[in-house]
Design a protein around this motif. Structure first.
Motif, PDB file in Angstrom:
ATOM      1  N   THR A  13       0.542  -1.293   0.075  1.00 45.19           N
ATOM      2  CA  THR A  13       0.026   0.091  -0.040  1.00 45.19           C
ATOM      3  C   THR A  13       0.678   1.193   0.139  1.00 45.19           C
ATOM      4  OG1 THR A  13      -0.638   0.094   2.410  1.00 45.19           O
ATOM      5  CG2 THR A  13      -2.053  -1.404   1.328  1.00 45.19           C
ATOM      6  N   MET A  14       2.107   1.469   0.852  1.00 45.26           N
ATOM      7  CA  MET A  14       3.314   2.271   0.865  1.00 45.26           C
ATOM      8  C   MET A  14       3.340   2.143  -0.792  1.00 45.26           C
ATOM      9  SD  MET A  14       5.131   2.631   3.939  1.00 45.26           S
ATOM     10  CE  MET A  14       5.499   0.822   4.204  1.00 45.26           C
ATOM     11  N   ARG A 322      17.507   9.724   2.447  1.00 48.85           N
ATOM     12  CA  ARG A 322      16.234   9.767   0.967  1.00 48.85           C
ATOM     13  C   ARG A 322      16.219  10.865   0.514  1.00 48.85           C
ATOM     14  NH1 ARG A 322      13.017  14.249   1.483  1.00 48.85           N
ATOM     15  NH2 ARG A 322      12.018  14.184   3.229  1.00 48.85           N
TER      16      ARG A 322
ATOM     17  N   THR B 194      -1.541  -0.255   6.203  1.00 48.73           N
ATOM     18  CA  THR B 194      -1.585   1.277   5.574  1.00 48.73           C
ATOM     19  C   THR B 194      -0.294   1.481   5.462  1.00 48.73           C
ATOM     20  OG1 THR B 194      -1.809   2.500   7.748  1.00 48.73           O
ATOM     21  CG2 THR B 194      -4.164   1.511   6.457  1.00 48.73           C
ATOM     22  N   ALA B 195       0.502   1.758   5.759  1.00 44.48           N
ATOM     23  CA  ALA B 195       2.134   2.713   6.065  1.00 44.48           C
ATOM     24  C   ALA B 195       2.685   2.605   7.347  1.00 44.48           C
ATOM     25  CB  ALA B 195       2.333   3.882   5.261  1.00 44.48           C
ATOM     26  N   PHE B 199       7.459   5.705   5.569  1.00 44.01           N
ATOM     27  CA  PHE B 199       6.090   6.597   4.120  1.00 44.01           C
ATOM     28  C   PHE B 199       6.577   7.685   4.618  1.00 44.01           C
ATOM     29  CE2 PHE B 199       2.279   7.492   2.462  1.00 44.01           C
ATOM     30  CZ  PHE B 199       2.818   7.629   1.260  1.00 44.01           C
ATOM     31  N   LEU B 201       8.593   9.527   6.190  1.00 39.28           N
ATOM     32  CA  LEU B 201       9.882  10.007   6.337  1.00 39.28           C
ATOM     33  C   LEU B 201      10.248  10.073   4.942  1.00 39.28           C
ATOM     34  CD1 LEU B 201      11.970   8.023   9.261  1.00 39.28           C
ATOM     35  CD2 LEU B 201      11.071  10.549   9.195  1.00 39.28           C
ATOM     36  N   LEU B 202       9.459   9.684   3.597  1.00 44.03           N
ATOM     37  CA  LEU B 202       9.771   9.682   2.324  1.00 44.03           C
ATOM     38  C   LEU B 202      10.069  10.577   1.896  1.00 44.03           C
ATOM     39  CD1 LEU B 202      10.617   8.482  -0.456  1.00 44.03           C
ATOM     40  CD2 LEU B 202       7.667   8.027  -0.351  1.00 44.03           C
ATOM     41  N   HIS B 203       8.951  11.525   2.376  1.00 47.51           N
ATOM     42  CA  HIS B 203       8.250  12.924   2.110  1.00 47.51           C
ATOM     43  C   HIS B 203       8.446  14.325   2.789  1.00 47.51           C
ATOM     44  CE1 HIS B 203       5.179   9.323   0.729  1.00 47.51           C
ATOM     45  NE2 HIS B 203       4.681  10.317  -0.432  1.00 47.51           N
ATOM     46  N   ASP B 204       8.390  15.017   2.200  1.00 40.96           N
ATOM     47  CA  ASP B 204       8.955  16.431   2.366  1.00 40.96           C
ATOM     48  C   ASP B 204       8.417  16.626   3.927  1.00 40.96           C
ATOM     49  OD1 ASP B 204      10.593  16.489   0.207  1.00 40.96           O
ATOM     50  OD2 ASP B 204       9.855  17.802  -0.858  1.00 40.96           O
ATOM     51  N   ALA B 212      -0.828  11.886   0.328  1.00 40.31           N
ATOM     52  CA  ALA B 212      -0.434  10.956  -0.275  1.00 40.31           C
ATOM     53  C   ALA B 212      -1.068   9.709   0.337  1.00 40.31           C
ATOM     54  CB  ALA B 212       0.978  10.786  -0.372  1.00 40.31           C
ATOM     55  N   GLN B 213      -1.372   9.362   1.517  1.00 39.34           N
ATOM     56  CA  GLN B 213      -1.437   7.920   2.274  1.00 39.34           C
ATOM     57  C   GLN B 213      -3.857   8.254   1.694  1.00 39.34           C
ATOM     58  OE1 GLN B 213      -0.494   6.781   5.904  1.00 39.34           O
ATOM     59  NE2 GLN B 213      -2.660   5.711   6.176  1.00 39.34           N
ATOM     60  N   ALA B 215      -5.456   9.848  -0.750  1.00 39.66           N
ATOM     61  CA  ALA B 215      -5.694   9.589  -1.919  1.00 39.66           C
ATOM     62  C   ALA B 215      -5.733   8.758  -2.100  1.00 39.66           C
ATOM     63  CB  ALA B 215      -3.982  10.849  -2.630  1.00 39.66           C
ATOM     64  N   SER B 216      -4.072   8.161  -1.966  1.00 44.37           N
ATOM     65  CA  SER B 216      -4.008   6.295  -2.253  1.00 44.37           C
ATOM     66  C   SER B 216      -5.525   5.415  -1.594  1.00 44.37           C
ATOM     67  CB  SER B 216      -3.080   5.586  -2.412  1.00 44.37           C
ATOM     68  OG  SER B 216      -3.441   4.349  -2.487  1.00 44.37           O
ATOM     69  N   LEU B 217      -6.013   5.618  -0.344  1.00 44.84           N
ATOM     70  CA  LEU B 217      -6.187   4.836   0.631  1.00 44.84           C
ATOM     71  C   LEU B 217      -7.692   4.889   1.002  1.00 44.84           C
ATOM     72  CD1 LEU B 217      -3.575   2.699   2.283  1.00 44.84           C
ATOM     73  CD2 LEU B 217      -4.671   1.901   0.341  1.00 44.84           C
TER      74      LEU B 217
END
Lengths: 445, 445
Positions: A13-14, A322, B194-195, B199, B201-204, B212-213, B215-217
C-alpha cells in the motif's frame, strides 16, 4: 518458489500510494540494524545473509500473486504492473555472514528507489532476525563445547521450514552436523542420526533392536542405550560389536553422572574407543556444566532452534536517507523518526572493528557519512553484496563458518564467558568531523 | 512442494534397519502428546492440524530426494524403492484444530506399519509444536482483548515461512487479521496494513505523506501519527479528512497515556468515530493492562510469533503399541520406555472432556484401551482424520476458529486469568476397569 508475498500488506500500500504521489522513485537508503542485543548477551552473530540474497533473487510477482493482490484491492492496475516487472536494481552492502554484530552495527544497507527497497523490508527482517537469533545462541554453545562436536537436532521443536534455516545458522556458528535432511540437501550440511527409542520398542528385545541396527548401520553406529537399563544396554552393545561399537547416546537422567558411569563401564569392557554422545534439552549452560564429564559430542535441539530464550533478534529496517526528487543523481538527505524510545540515526554509515596491535577487538566504530580512519589494525566490516541489481556476494557455507570462528577469536576473552553480561564492545558513532557524534549505543564503563 | 525431507535422518535409518530385520511392517501406534504445558500456562491450544494433514499428503519422495538419500548412503536401493512408493495407508485420529489440550491429552494418534508411521514423526512434531505454541499464546491475547480486535503483525520477527504458519495459528485462536500477504493468499485470512514510518519520512512533510496516503487509501485509512509530534499529526489527519479519518495508529511511548490523550483530542476535534489502534511490543499482559485505555484494536508482533516466551510446545511422538509380527491382524501390545523422567504410557487412548451439568469443564479424561464412560454432559475429543490412508478431516479455518472460541468458553473461569497458574483441568488416566490408573498428569489440589 517466489518470496514476493512473504511481505507485509503495508509495504505494497505504501508503494501504491507513493506511486500516486510521485514519490515512489525517490532514491532511498534503508538500514537493517538492532538497537540492542538480547538481554545478557555479549555479542550477536549475523546469519541468513546468503538466504536473504537468494530471497531477493526470488522476489518475483507472478500471475497468481498479482491476481490475489488485485482481487483484494491491495494494489491497482498500475501497482500490479510495477510489481510484475519488479527487479531489484539498487545496491546492497553489509556485514558478511558469520560476522559478529553489536547494538547499532549497520548490518545491512539497501539503496535503491523507495519502492524497490521498501518492499524487501519484511522478508529481509524475517530471515535476519531468526537466523541471527539461532546463530547467536549456537555460537555460545560451540564456544562452550570447545573441541567437542555439536549436532543440531531441533527440527521437531520448530516450524518445519524454520528448522531448515536453523540448521544452516547453527552450522555457520560452528555446529558440525544436523539431523535435518532438507538442510543436508539444500545446504550440504552433514546429516547424522541412527535410531530413536521407538526402534528399540518395536523389537521384542533390546538385543534384537541392537542387532538390527548393527546389521544395517555397522559396528561403528551409535546405540541409544537408555530405553530400559543403561548398564545392561551398554554391555550388550559392546558384546554385539566385539568392543568396536562406535558410540552410545544418552538421552535422559543426570547426564554428567550417567556419562561418567558409562565411560567407566565402556573402559572396563575394553571399549575405550566407543564415544559418548549426550542429548536431552541441552543448552549452552548445560554444555558448559558437562565440560568436566567424559562426553564426546552434544546433540542440541529445542534450545538451539528457539535461540536459547531469544528466538528473534530485534533487528529493524529503517529509512535513513532519501532524495527529495525523482532525479537518480539527487543528493540523499538524512532522515530519522523521533518516536519515543525508538529514534533512529539518519544517514549513510560505514563500519569498522577497531583492534589493538595484538588483533584484539576494542570497539565497533560506525562512521556517519564518511569512513572512519583505520589505524592499520582495524578491520572494515562492510562487504558489497549487490551492485546495480547484480549480486556480487556469494560464498559457501563453510566460508561463513570459518569466518565466524575466526572473528569470534578476535573478541576480548570476556566475550566467551557463559554468564549474562553487557555487549563486550561499545559502539562508537563517529561523525564526519571524526569526533564521537552520538553515544546511543555506547555502554560507558 | 514435497515435505519428505523435513525429516530427521534417523527416521530413515530406522526404516532401513527395520526392513532388513523384517520388523518394518509391524503394525504400530504412535501418540503425539505433551507431558506438560509451558510453565505458568493454564491451558494449551491445538493448532496446525490442517497443515499436518496437508504435509502427510505432500510426503512424497521424488527423484531428487531419492538421489540425495542414495548418494549420502542414508538408505540403500531397497529403502529407496520403498520410499519412492510411500503413501500413508493407516489411520489417524486426534484433537480437532482449535481444541484445548492439557498434559497427557492424546492430541494425535497415528496407526499404521512402523515404517509408515515413524517417518512422519519430525514433520508432524514441527507443525504441531510451533503452531500450537503460537495459538496458545494468541488465545490468551484474544481473551484479554475481549471484544477489541487483534491483528497479527509479527512476520518480520520470525522465519519467513514460520510467520505464515503463525498468522494461521493466531487466526485459529481468535485473531481477526494479519499483515502477512502469504497467509492471506494461502489461508484466506483478512490482511491489513497502511503505512510505516518510512512512508512519512519519504515525503518532504508529514502533511504530504498523509495527503498521499489518503489519496490512495481513502479517508477511512489508518494514519501512523507518531513519527514526529503526535498531537500535530492527529490535528492534521482530522483536518485532511474533514473529521472522517478511519483510525490512527500509535506505535511508541506509554500507550495507555498516549491513547487517552489521543482519544480526548480526537473527540475535541469532532472525530469521535476515528478509531485508535496500538502496536509496539504488545503481549497478553500489555493488552490486559490497556483494557482501561480507549483503544479499539491491538497489533501484535514479536510476542505472538514467538509464543510469548514459549516458542515451542514440548510435544513428543512416541510408540505406545505395536504388533509382534508382520500380520496386519496381530494384536497390538502396549510398549513404553523407562528412561528417567521421560517414561511414557503405553497403549491406545481415548479422550473426553468431563463437563458438569452447566457445561463447565471439570477434567480431561484419558481412557486406556477403552473409552471412558460419558455421563451425558461430557464431550468426546477424538475426531477421525485419516482412515485407511484416506483423509476424512477437512474444514475451513473459520470452523477451527469458531471451535476454539466455543470450547474456550467451556473452561472454568480461572482459565482466562492472566496470571501464571497450573493447568485448569487435571488429566485423569482411567484404565480398562474404569478406575484411575495413573496420576502422571494430575495436579492434585
Amino acid at each position: 518458489m517466489t518470496t514476493a508475498l512473504l511481505t507485509d500488506h503495508y509495504e505494497l500500500t505504501m508503494v501504491q500510494a507513493a506511486m500516486k504521489a510521485g514519490t515512489a522513485n525517490r532514491r532511498s537508503l534503508f538500514d537493517l540494524f538492532s538497537r540492542r542485543l538480547p538481554e545478557g548477551r555479549r555479542y550477536g552473530v549475523v546469519a541468513g545473509v546468503g538466504r536473504a540474497l537468494d530471497a531477493i533473487e526470488s522476489f518475483r510477482f507472478g500471475d497468481e500473486e498479482l491476481s490475489f493482490l488485485l482481487e483484494k484491492g491491495i494494489v491497482g492496475d498500475d501497482g500490479a504492473e510495477w510489481l510484475a516487472n519488479y527487479r531489484f536494481t539498487g545496491d546492497i552492502w553489509g556485514y558478511a555472514e558469520g560476522e559478529i554484530y553489536f547494538p547499532g552495527s549497520p548490518i545491512l544497507s539497501v539503496e535503491s528507489t523507495f519502492a524497490e527497497a521498501v518492499v524487501l523490508e519484511t522478508v529481509l527482517l524475517s530471515i535476519y532476525n531468526y537466523d541471527s537469533a539461532v546463530a547467536s545462541a549456537a555460537s555460545r554453545m560451540t564456544a562452550m563445547a570447545g573441541d567437542r562436536s555439536c549436532a543440531e537436532m531441533g527440527a521437531r521443536r520448530m516450524n518445519e521450514w524454520a528448522a531448515v534455516a536453523a540448521a544452516r545458522a547453527a552450522y555457520v556458528a560452528g555446529f558440525k552436523s544436523t539431523s535435518n535432511l532438507e538442510a543436508g540437501r539444500s545446504y550440504g550440511i552433514p546429516t547424522i542420526g541412527t535410531a530413536a527409542h521407538s526402534f528399540t520398542l518395536l523389537h521384542d528385545t533390546e538385543e534384537d533392536a541392537f542387532r538390527a541396527q548393527i546389521a544395517s548401520l555397522g559396528e561403528d553406529t551409535t546405540l541409544l542405550v537408555d530405553t530400559y537399563d543403561i548398564e545392561a544396554a551398554i554391555r550388550k552393545g559392546v558384546e554385539l560389536t566385539g568392543g568396536r561399537l562406535g558410540a552410545i547416546r544418552l538421552d535422559s537422567g543426570d547426564l554428567a553422572l550417567v556419562a561418567r558411569e558409562a565411560r567407566d563401564l565402556l573402559d572396563d569392557l575394553g571399549a575405550t574407543h566407543t564415544k559418548i554422545m549426550v542429548t536431552s534439552d541441552l543448552d549452552e549452560w548445560q554444555i558448559a556444566a558437562l565440560s568436566g564429564a567424559p562426553v564426546d559430542g552434544y546433540g542440541v535441539g529445542t534450545q538451539l532452534v528457539t535461540g536459547s530464550g531469544h528466538p528473534t533478534c530485534s533487528m529493524v529496517y529503517k529509512l535513513v536517507a532519501r532524495a527529495d526528487s525523482d532525479d537518480p543523481d539527487a543528493e540523499l538527505i538524512s532522515v530519522a523518526k523521533e518516536s519515543k524510545g525508538k529514534s533512529t540515526l539518519g544517514g549513510r554509515k560505514y563500519a569498522m572493528r577497531r583492534r589493538d596491535e595484538h588483533g584484539v577487538a576494542e570497539a565497533e566504530i560506525v562512521g556517519l557519512g564518511t569512513p572512519p580512519a583505520n589505524d592499520g589494525n582495524d578491520r572494515d566490516l562492510l562487504v558489497p553484496m549487490v551492485r546495480g541489481g547484480e549480486r556480487v556476494y556469494r560464498e559457501t557455507l563453510d566460508e561463513a563458518r570459518e569466518r565466524h570462528l575466526r572473528v569470534r577469536e578476535e573478541l576480548p576473552r570476556s566475550a566467551l564467558r557463559i554468564s549474562r553480561g553487557e555487549p563486550v564492545l561499545d559502539t562508537w558513532i563517529i561523525d564526519e568531523t571524526g569526533t564521537e557524534a552520538l553515544s546511543a549505543y555506547s555502554n560507558p564503563r
